[in-house]
Design a protein around this motif. Sequence first.
Motif: not given
Lengths: 163, 182
Positions: B71-77
């Motif tokens: 999972l792309p960390k920036d999107k999850v954040l």
Amino acid sequence: MNILIGTILIWGAAFWAVRHLHRTAPEARPELYRRAGETFLFMLPRLAVGLIGAGFLAALLPEAFVQRWLSAQSGLSGILLATGFGVLTPGGPFVAFAIGASALKAGAGAGALVAYVTSWSLVSMVRTLSYEVPLMGRRFTLLRVLISLPAPILLGLFASLAQ
Amino acid sequence: MTDDPRPRRRLFDSGFYFVLAIALASGTGVLVTHGWDTFREILLSDLGLAALLMPKIAAGVLLATALALVLPKDKVLHHVGPESGIRGLAIAATAGAVIPGGPAVTFPLTAGLMTAGADLAAGVAMVTGWILLGLNRTIVWELTFLPADLVLLRVLLSLPVPIVLGLALRAAVRHRARRRAS
């Protein structure tokens, strides 16, 4: 059968995620297997002991006893008692619904029933011990349970007002 | 490649001993009140259940671990991180309610999302959404046993709970951070 279908579905999703990782970041694969292996080994003894303890707890709490008490008490004391029984009632996807249904027939009120089902859903000791502590850790579980405890009482009170 | 954010864990810690103590106490209780035959029957059937669940758990752990890496960390954040507000909590609760599957799926998924950047409040909202509002369980089981009007009342009353719990947790975290800072 349910377990088989669920197992196949999760393996499908897991394969998809692993393949995706392989395509986008092949260098992360050793890390994936190391972390997954560690987590699995960590959970294995907890889950086994948790499930066995859950089975013993279930045998100690006869359904007829819960059903009788749920229908005998009313008002706030009934809601508090229902919340306590919800914590103790063992897991499975429908046990509390079955007990709740027979308590309802025996005269339990909407407040006690909603408190019972909500408490069983949120803080059932058996699911918490056998799954949540092993999978999510003690801190997450403890914080979630503590913050959830007022909910069954409040929802039970609202439900008895709405009735 | 991100660092492994999880705390180092020992194989046998107080969490394990807690579960073990409950099993021993309730096992003794069964032995005393129900006798040896019932004790053995429960022990064997639950060991069998544990063995039956292992492949499912293994897949759940693999899925959660892979998700945390994929999972792309920036999107999850952005969507369910600490600054995601009520919207983030609602997303997490909806995900929990809609995703089919029992504890072997939902807990690893939540753990994976939290490793990828979701905060504690979003994790709790997701688990709460699943256990209080899980569509699967309500439609298949709850409506079979309980009258529809009571189910509707319970669901309506439960709707805000995942978000309220998430907000309360975030407020508690902020409060602690402020107290530490002063």
